[in-house]
Design a protein around this motif. Structure first.
Motif, PDB file in Angstrom:
ATOM      1  N   PRO A 166      11.270  25.079  36.828  1.00  0.00           N
ATOM      2  CA  PRO A 166       9.968  25.588  35.162  1.00  0.00           C
ATOM      3  C   PRO A 166       8.878  26.264  35.639  1.00  0.00           C
ATOM      4  O   PRO A 166       8.235  25.770  37.107  1.00  0.00           O
ATOM      5  N   ARG A 167       8.324  26.587  34.825  1.00  0.00           N
ATOM      6  CA  ARG A 167       6.739  26.992  34.779  1.00  0.00           C
ATOM      7  C   ARG A 167       5.713  26.544  34.688  1.00  0.00           C
ATOM      8  O   ARG A 167       5.140  26.647  34.932  1.00  0.00           O
ATOM      9  N   ILE A 168       6.180  25.827  33.954  1.00  0.00           N
ATOM     10  CA  ILE A 168       5.177  24.962  32.973  1.00  0.00           C
ATOM     11  C   ILE A 168       5.665  23.743  32.721  1.00  0.00           C
ATOM     12  O   ILE A 168       6.315  23.261  32.838  1.00  0.00           O
ATOM     13  N   ILE A 169       4.566  22.655  33.500  1.00  0.00           N
ATOM     14  CA  ILE A 169       5.049  21.110  33.851  1.00  0.00           C
ATOM     15  C   ILE A 169       3.710  20.195  32.534  1.00  0.00           C
ATOM     16  O   ILE A 169       2.451  20.877  32.954  1.00  0.00           O
ATOM     17  N   ALA A 198       0.896  -0.799  -0.102  1.00  0.00           N
ATOM     18  CA  ALA A 198       0.005   0.091   0.483  1.00  0.00           C
ATOM     19  C   ALA A 198       1.161   1.016   0.083  1.00  0.00           C
ATOM     20  O   ALA A 198       2.456   0.890   0.542  1.00  0.00           O
ATOM     21  N   GLY A 199       0.646   2.247  -0.774  1.00  0.00           N
ATOM     22  CA  GLY A 199       1.441   3.828  -0.136  1.00  0.00           C
ATOM     23  C   GLY A 199       0.962   4.059   0.731  1.00  0.00           C
ATOM     24  O   GLY A 199      -0.087   3.321   1.448  1.00  0.00           O
ATOM     25  N   ALA A 200       1.845   4.961   1.339  1.00  0.00           N
ATOM     26  CA  ALA A 200       1.907   5.266   2.848  1.00  0.00           C
ATOM     27  C   ALA A 200       0.425   6.593   2.130  1.00  0.00           C
ATOM     28  O   ALA A 200       0.247   7.503   1.822  1.00  0.00           O
ATOM     29  N   GLN A 201      -0.239   6.607   3.647  1.00  0.00           N
ATOM     30  CA  GLN A 201      -1.124   7.102   3.593  1.00  0.00           C
ATOM     31  C   GLN A 201      -1.446   7.831   5.130  1.00  0.00           C
ATOM     32  O   GLN A 201      -0.288   7.991   6.086  1.00  0.00           O
ATOM     33  N   GLU A 202      -2.253   9.488   4.849  1.00  0.00           N
ATOM     34  CA  GLU A 202      -1.649  10.358   6.101  1.00  0.00           C
ATOM     35  C   GLU A 202      -2.957  10.309   7.306  1.00  0.00           C
ATOM     36  O   GLU A 202      -4.195  10.125   6.975  1.00  0.00           O
ATOM     37  N   HIS A 203      -2.571   9.752   8.269  1.00  0.00           N
ATOM     38  CA  HIS A 203      -3.470  10.052   9.479  1.00  0.00           C
ATOM     39  C   HIS A 203      -3.180  11.301  10.387  1.00  0.00           C
ATOM     40  O   HIS A 203      -1.954  11.417  10.631  1.00  0.00           O
ATOM     41  N   VAL A 204      -4.168  11.694  10.350  1.00  0.00           N
ATOM     42  CA  VAL A 204      -3.699  13.026  11.129  1.00  0.00           C
ATOM     43  C   VAL A 204      -4.161  13.074  12.313  1.00  0.00           C
ATOM     44  O   VAL A 204      -5.255  12.507  12.986  1.00  0.00           O
ATOM     45  N   ALA A 205      -3.985  12.955  12.963  1.00  0.00           N
ATOM     46  CA  ALA A 205      -3.202  12.592  14.649  1.00  0.00           C
ATOM     47  C   ALA A 205      -3.748  13.749  15.344  1.00  0.00           C
ATOM     48  O   ALA A 205      -4.888  14.005  17.222  1.00  0.00           O
ATOM     49  N   VAL A 206      -3.607  15.339  15.137  1.00  0.00           N
ATOM     50  CA  VAL A 206      -4.181  16.542  15.583  1.00  0.00           C
ATOM     51  C   VAL A 206      -4.648  17.397  14.457  1.00  0.00           C
ATOM     52  O   VAL A 206      -3.732  17.253  13.544  1.00  0.00           O
ATOM     53  N   ARG A 207      -5.689  17.873  15.041  1.00  0.00           N
ATOM     54  CA  ARG A 207      -5.847  18.761  13.675  1.00  0.00           C
ATOM     55  C   ARG A 207      -6.186  20.261  14.694  1.00  0.00           C
ATOM     56  O   ARG A 207      -7.194  20.679  15.360  1.00  0.00           O
ATOM     57  N   ASP A 208      -5.563  21.660  14.096  1.00  0.00           N
ATOM     58  CA  ASP A 208      -6.372  22.463  13.969  1.00  0.00           C
ATOM     59  C   ASP A 208      -6.380  22.882  15.126  1.00  0.00           C
ATOM     60  O   ASP A 208      -7.594  23.235  15.977  1.00  0.00           O
ATOM     61  N   VAL A 209      -5.741  22.747  16.782  1.00  0.00           N
ATOM     62  CA  VAL A 209      -5.547  22.198  17.852  1.00  0.00           C
ATOM     63  C   VAL A 209      -5.545  24.080  18.435  1.00  0.00           C
ATOM     64  O   VAL A 209      -3.944  24.232  18.154  1.00  0.00           O
ATOM     65  N   SER A 210      -6.487  25.047  19.793  1.00  0.00           N
ATOM     66  CA  SER A 210      -5.820  26.241  19.851  1.00  0.00           C
ATOM     67  C   SER A 210      -6.319  25.938  21.110  1.00  0.00           C
ATOM     68  O   SER A 210      -7.581  25.497  21.521  1.00  0.00           O
ATOM     69  N   PHE A 211      -5.271  26.273  22.129  1.00  0.00           N
ATOM     70  CA  PHE A 211      -5.726  26.720  23.663  1.00  0.00           C
ATOM     71  C   PHE A 211      -4.875  27.993  23.656  1.00  0.00           C
ATOM     72  O   PHE A 211      -3.866  28.083  23.014  1.00  0.00           O
ATOM     73  N   THR A 212      -4.929  28.505  24.939  1.00  0.00           N
ATOM     74  CA  THR A 212      -4.250  28.450  25.965  1.00  0.00           C
ATOM     75  C   THR A 212      -3.797  28.296  27.155  1.00  0.00           C
ATOM     76  O   THR A 212      -5.417  27.861  27.690  1.00  0.00           O
ATOM     77  N   LEU A 213      -2.694  28.458  27.768  1.00  0.00           N
ATOM     78  CA  LEU A 213      -2.457  28.212  28.951  1.00  0.00           C
ATOM     79  C   LEU A 213      -2.606  29.378  29.951  1.00  0.00           C
ATOM     80  O   LEU A 213      -1.885  30.233  29.444  1.00  0.00           O
ATOM     81  N   HIS A 214      -3.198  30.183  30.832  1.00  0.00           N
ATOM     82  CA  HIS A 214      -2.551  30.877  32.170  1.00  0.00           C
ATOM     83  C   HIS A 214      -1.844  30.587  33.136  1.00  0.00           C
ATOM     84  O   HIS A 214      -1.875  29.733  33.506  1.00  0.00           O
ATOM     85  N   ASP A 215      -1.596  31.267  33.557  1.00  0.00           N
ATOM     86  CA  ASP A 215      -0.449  31.554  34.861  1.00  0.00           C
ATOM     87  C   ASP A 215      -0.557  31.369  35.661  1.00  0.00           C
ATOM     88  O   ASP A 215      -2.351  31.871  35.741  1.00  0.00           O
ATOM     89  N   GLY A 216      -0.435  30.193  36.636  1.00  0.00           N
ATOM     90  CA  GLY A 216      -0.880  29.283  37.464  1.00  0.00           C
ATOM     91  C   GLY A 216      -2.524  29.008  37.626  1.00  0.00           C
ATOM     92  O   GLY A 216      -2.988  28.498  38.051  1.00  0.00           O
ATOM     93  N   GLU A 217      -2.427  27.985  36.129  1.00  0.00           N
ATOM     94  CA  GLU A 217      -3.860  27.282  35.500  1.00  0.00           C
ATOM     95  C   GLU A 217      -3.357  25.868  35.605  1.00  0.00           C
ATOM     96  O   GLU A 217      -2.260  25.816  35.130  1.00  0.00           O
ATOM     97  N   VAL A 218      -4.263  25.245  35.873  1.00  0.00           N
ATOM     98  CA  VAL A 218      -4.622  23.305  35.284  1.00  0.00           C
ATOM     99  C   VAL A 218      -5.617  23.423  34.430  1.00  0.00           C
ATOM    100  O   VAL A 218      -6.921  23.534  34.326  1.00  0.00           O
ATOM    101  N   LEU A 219      -4.674  23.278  32.882  1.00  0.00           N
ATOM    102  CA  LEU A 219      -5.474  23.021  31.851  1.00  0.00           C
ATOM    103  C   LEU A 219      -5.498  21.422  31.455  1.00  0.00           C
ATOM    104  O   LEU A 219      -4.780  20.297  31.486  1.00  0.00           O
TER     105      LEU A 219
END
Ligand code: ADP
Ligand code: MG
Length: 266
Positions: free
Chosen positions: A173-176, A23-44
């Motif tokens: 670190p500031r973010i983990i 088979a030819g190589a196929q593309e699998h989209v694992a992450v699509r167009d993800v947007s978000f923000t993380l703020h100081d002191g926050e747990v997302l």
């Protein structure tokens, strides 16, 4: 709301896969167009079924794998443009904890060397300064100092995860990013490790991106939560918005499938 410290926009990542030899190589989209923000002191919190792209997303954010497209702003800087020394320095500020404390620790290194390694790599501190820092850090995560000369296989999953956490926080670190940090642990130990992460957040002013397929765990620690399905974010909001008033039928199904664990019932 506190300052934005991480801003991810339209991040995408595909894998090329071959179903079988001819088979030819196929593309699998694992992450699509993800947007978000993380703020100081926050747990997302990020929740979603196994295979929905959570690990691919966070590995792309720290550039363990390079994303295909999108932008990542870390403390106001374009993280995807950083190279060499600047990238190394930025990586002190954003660290990662993985799920499996068995495979993530080098069996041939002592606990001391495992925890100290990020500081050796930096090469900024003297031996004495490093030793002091390791001692402080071990105390902070609840590891007995006599463990320093021993090897990871001598410890339980919970202790190993404390070693992993010590190695993550030693660079201040500031973010983990925590990718299923308690999923491999016994339920009785999970709450202890979660409480440690919670305490460290307050004491050290760390923000977390916290991934779990277990919604109860996320509810326990996160301020805000996003629901991921097939590589996309389908719902986000405060824990109460998402868990108590889920909009999508997918989120409702996820919530309904949770077994009740007494440790986290409150
Ligand atoms: P999660 O962490 O939510 O379980 P992953 O990010 O590990 O999901 O995987 C998302 C999708 O990408 C899955 O379909 C998985 O099979 C695929 N995948 C993950 N890593 C690779 C890889 N290195 N090569 C090819 N496909 C991968
Ligand atoms: Mg994963």
């Amino acid at each position: 709301m506190n300052k934005e410290i991480l801003k991810v926009e339209n991040l995408s990542k595909s894998y090329k896969t071959k179903k079988h030899l001819f088979a030819g190589a196929q593309e699998h989209v694992a992450v699509r167009d993800v947007s978000f923000t993380l703020h100081d002191g926050e747990v997302l919190g990020i929740v979603g079924e196994s295979g929905c792209g959570k690990s691919t997303l966070v590995k792309s954010i720290i550039r363990m794998i390079e994303p295909d497209s999108g932008s990542i702003e870390l403390f106001g800087r374009d993280f995807l443009k950083l190279k060499g020394k600047d990238l190394k320095r930025a990586r002190r500020d954003i660290r990662m904890i993985f799920q499996d404390p068995y495979s993530s620790l080098n069996p041939r290194m002592t606990v001391f060397d495992i925890i100290a390694e990020p500081l050796y790599t930096e090469g900024r501190l003297s031996k004495k300064e490093i030793a002091d820092k390791v001692t402080d850090t071990m105390k902070r995560v609840g590891l007995d100092l006599s463990f320093a000369r021993r090897y990871p296989h001598e410890f339980s999953g919970g202790q190993r995860q404390r070693i992993v956490i010590a190695r993550a926080i030693i660079t201040n670190p500031r973010i983990i990013i925590c990718d299923e940090p308690v999923s491999a642990l016994d339920v009785s130990i999970q709450a202890k490790v979660l409480n440690l992460l919670n305490d460290l957040k307050d004491e050290l002013g760390i923000s977390y991106i916290f991934i779990s397929h277990d919604l109860e765990v996320v509810r326990h620690i996160a301020d805000r939560v996003v629901v991921m399905k097939d590589g996309e974010f389908i719902e986000q909001g405060t824990c109460s918005e998402v868990f108590d008033h889920a909009r999508s039928s997918y989120t409702k199904e996820l919530i309904d499938s949770i077994p009740v664990i007494p440790e986290f019932a409150s």
